[in-house]
Motif scaffolding. Structure first.
Motif, mmCIF file in Angstrom:
data_model
loop_
_atom_site.group_PDB
_atom_site.id
_atom_site.type_symbol
_atom_site.label_atom_id
_atom_site.label_comp_id
_atom_site.label_asym_id
_atom_site.label_seq_id
_atom_site.Cartn_x
_atom_site.Cartn_y
_atom_site.Cartn_z
ATOM 1 N N PHE A 129 0.891 -1.204 0.073
ATOM 2 C CA PHE A 129 0.019 -0.019 -0.104
ATOM 3 C C PHE A 129 0.713 1.242 0.113
ATOM 4 O O PHE A 129 1.415 1.509 0.825
ATOM 5 C CB PHE A 129 -0.944 0.396 1.291
ATOM 6 N N ASP A 130 0.937 2.102 -1.244
ATOM 7 C CA ASP A 130 1.573 3.333 -1.325
ATOM 8 C C ASP A 130 3.177 2.885 -0.695
ATOM 9 O O ASP A 130 3.722 1.854 -1.077
ATOM 10 C CB ASP A 130 0.993 4.440 -0.462
ATOM 11 N N ASP A 184 -3.910 -3.180 9.948
ATOM 12 C CA ASP A 184 -3.703 -1.963 10.366
ATOM 13 C C ASP A 184 -3.603 -1.134 9.166
ATOM 14 O O ASP A 184 -2.812 -1.334 8.175
ATOM 15 C CB ASP A 184 -2.717 -1.840 11.127
ATOM 16 N N GLY A 185 -4.814 -0.097 9.084
ATOM 17 C CA GLY A 185 -4.802 0.801 7.876
ATOM 18 C C GLY A 185 -4.030 2.192 8.581
ATOM 19 O O GLY A 185 -3.450 2.057 9.593
ATOM 20 N N GLN A 188 -3.756 3.708 12.090
ATOM 21 C CA GLN A 188 -4.082 2.659 12.972
ATOM 22 C C GLN A 188 -2.852 1.703 13.545
ATOM 23 O O GLN A 188 -1.778 1.368 12.611
ATOM 24 C CB GLN A 188 -5.242 1.485 12.436
ATOM 25 N N GLY A 189 -2.947 1.369 14.751
ATOM 26 C CA GLY A 189 -1.870 0.333 15.095
ATOM 27 C C GLY A 189 -0.617 0.560 14.543
ATOM 28 O O GLY A 189 -0.102 1.981 14.734
ATOM 29 N N ALA A 190 0.191 -0.141 14.096
ATOM 30 C CA ALA A 190 1.523 -0.185 13.775
ATOM 31 C C ALA A 190 1.637 0.964 12.622
ATOM 32 O O ALA A 190 2.752 1.594 12.537
ATOM 33 C CB ALA A 190 2.222 -1.649 13.237
ATOM 34 N N MET A 191 0.777 1.077 11.885
ATOM 35 C CA MET A 191 0.792 2.126 10.779
ATOM 36 C C MET A 191 1.237 3.508 11.374
ATOM 37 O O MET A 191 1.936 4.294 10.993
ATOM 38 C CB MET A 191 -0.462 2.169 10.007
ATOM 39 N N LEU A 192 0.588 3.719 12.379
ATOM 40 C CA LEU A 192 0.553 5.189 13.265
ATOM 41 C C LEU A 192 1.728 5.085 14.231
ATOM 42 O O LEU A 192 2.384 5.927 14.072
ATOM 43 C CB LEU A 192 -0.812 5.401 14.017
ATOM 44 N N THR A 205 -9.691 3.180 -1.182
ATOM 45 C CA THR A 205 -8.336 3.146 -1.552
ATOM 46 C C THR A 205 -7.803 1.910 -0.575
ATOM 47 O O THR A 205 -7.034 1.026 -1.120
ATOM 48 C CB THR A 205 -7.528 4.362 -1.506
ATOM 49 N N VAL A 206 -7.785 2.184 0.643
ATOM 50 C CA VAL A 206 -7.310 1.087 1.498
ATOM 51 C C VAL A 206 -7.921 -0.114 1.160
ATOM 52 O O VAL A 206 -7.260 -1.136 1.125
ATOM 53 C CB VAL A 206 -7.606 1.579 3.021
ATOM 54 N N ILE A 207 -9.354 -0.281 1.311
ATOM 55 C CA ILE A 207 -9.800 -1.541 1.160
ATOM 56 C C ILE A 207 -9.753 -2.266 -0.102
ATOM 57 O O ILE A 207 -9.593 -3.500 -0.342
ATOM 58 C CB ILE A 207 -11.530 -1.434 1.760
ATOM 59 N N ALA A 208 -9.616 -1.462 -1.235
ATOM 60 C CA ALA A 208 -9.089 -1.836 -2.582
ATOM 61 C C ALA A 208 -7.922 -2.778 -2.365
ATOM 62 O O ALA A 208 -7.776 -3.765 -3.000
ATOM 63 C CB ALA A 208 -9.036 -0.888 -3.519
ATOM 64 N N ALA A 209 -6.952 -2.465 -1.539
ATOM 65 C CA ALA A 209 -5.701 -3.049 -1.352
ATOM 66 C C ALA A 209 -5.877 -4.262 -0.661
ATOM 67 O O ALA A 209 -4.983 -5.281 -1.036
ATOM 68 C CB ALA A 209 -4.673 -2.058 -1.009
#
Length: 404
Positions: A129-130, A184-185, A188-192, A205-209
């Motif tokens: 993702f990105d 985690d998006g 959220q969680g580790a992403m943050l 866009t997140v859910i598409a991935a």
């Protein structure tokens, strides 16, 4: 329910694990012992009590594993992850508190060790993702680990972690015969915590991935993919479903129309603002904004939700910027785009569910509303007092949608 923690904020956070008791995440006595250890203490005492309990469970798990007691080790590692996950919520905010990172890393390590044990080990994966891949886990259906089965993508909220989602929902789904995908998006969680990636409104866009990744899994029925959002996920998941046609069923717990509308109503009620003056919170008069800021900071619960959590998750440093960001999170113009069967929940007393009824009315797809009450001890945010009832009713609904 008898109160356990003397501080209101600690009571809010510290009773989460009680919802995980039916799924092996805690026992009542363990939570009560932590509350007694916190006593009249501050954030440090709260953190120490939970992490000390988590450390003890991890040590017991290590010893059990060394003696060949793999089942006990698995249970203890997973339970330790809950106690680490509960320890750091009062420490939310930027810059990141080192204690939060220490506990979170222990949480992930314990969770990974627990899931790696047993006849069907689960390993963490990363979803492209990105520039920053999203951490994720695929939890197989119990007894049907290699069978082609429906999938539920579980979407957390502002401050829940993958560990929370596992015990709150995924264990129940696995027992019912569903594969689960936890992630985690952004924000959220580790992403943050680890990567500093903030929340974003274009959740489709997140859910598409996430769906792209799910479709690479041979055990997934591509025609039966459900998206289930809880807490703020009750807004993010519908937003995603409004732009992702591969979602075959949607659950929003609770159905949340927007982030800003709750603040808008509070400002109109408490400060006498007209609907016109409160139409765009990002452009509020500075005097009103200053009063709102002082009001929020005077309440430990509101200060945590807005200043500590909201500013951090949205990547802002003041209330005006937070309100401007919050205005972007709305289902206006999006609700009617959802086409899949949709379940909206509304719990009595949950302020985030206040607009669930009007959200439900705006939907043009096949739709169902399930309400939960204080008489069932299922009131309050995300029905945490009777999470097993919520899971039964939601999975029954999904069984009916996905029946073959």
């Amino acid at each position: 329910m008898t109160r356990l923690f003397r501080d209101d904020l600690y009571e809010d956070f510290g009773t989460w694990p009680l919802a995980y008791i039916p799924y092996g995440g805690a026992d009542y006595g363990e939570v009560r012992a932590v509350a007694a250890a916190v006593g009249e203490g501050d954030h440090g005492a709260y953190y120490d009590a939970w992490t000390t309990a988590g450390d003890r469970m991890t040590s017991e798990a290590d010893a059990a594993l060394a003696k060949g007691h793999e089942t006990s080790a698995r249970e203890l590692y997973l339970r330790a992850s809950v106690f680490y996950a509960t320890s750091f919520h009062p420490l939310y905010g930027a810059p990141v508190d080192p204690r939060l990172l220490t506990a979170f890393r222990k949480q992930v390590e314990a969770f990974d060790k627990g899931l790696s044990l047993g006849p069907q080990p689960v390993r963490p994966v990363r979803i492209p993702f990105d520039a920053t891949p999203m951490p994720a886990y695929v939890i197989p259906a119990q007894g049907l680990e290699t069978a082609v089965r429906p999938l539920i993508i579980f979407n957390g909220g502002y401050d829940s972690t993958i560990t929370d989602t596992y015990f709150a929902s995924a264990v129940a789904a696995s027992r019912r015969g569903y594969h689960s995908l936890l992630f985690d998006g952004p924000g959220q969680g580790a992403m943050l915590y680890e990567d500093g990636v903030r929340l974003r409104p274009d959740w489709e866009t997140v859910i598409a991935a996430v769906v792209d990744h799910a479709l690479t899994l041979p055990i997934i029925d591509p025609k039966r993919i459900a998206l289930y959002g809880w807490s703020l996920g009750g807004h993010l998941a519908p937003r995603a479903a409004s732009g992702e046609a591969r979602i075959a069923a949607l659950i929003a717990d609770p159905g949340t129309w927007s982030i800003a509308d709750g603040f808008r109503k509070a400002l109109m009620h408490n400060f006498g603002l007209s609907p016109e003056a409160a139409a765009d919170l990002g452009t509020l008069d500075q005097a009103v904004l200053d009063r709102a800021d002082a009001f929020i900071r005077s309440s430990p619960q509101m200060n945590w939700k807005v200043v500590q959590r909201g500013f951090w998750v949205h990547g802002v440093s003041d209330l005006r910027a937070y309100f401007a960001s919050a205005e972007l999170y709305t289902m206006k113009g999006r609700a009617e785009l959802i086409r899949c069967p949709t379940l909206i929940t509304q719990a009595e007393g949950d302020i985030l569910a206040a607009d669930a009824g009007s959200f439900f009315d705006a939907l043009c797809c096949p739709k169902t509303m399930i309400r939960f009450t204080a008489a069932e001890c299922a009131d309050g945010h995300c029905e945490m007092g009777n999470r097993s009832m919520l899971n039964r009713r939601i999975l029954d609904w999904l069984d009916e949608r996905f029946a073959t």
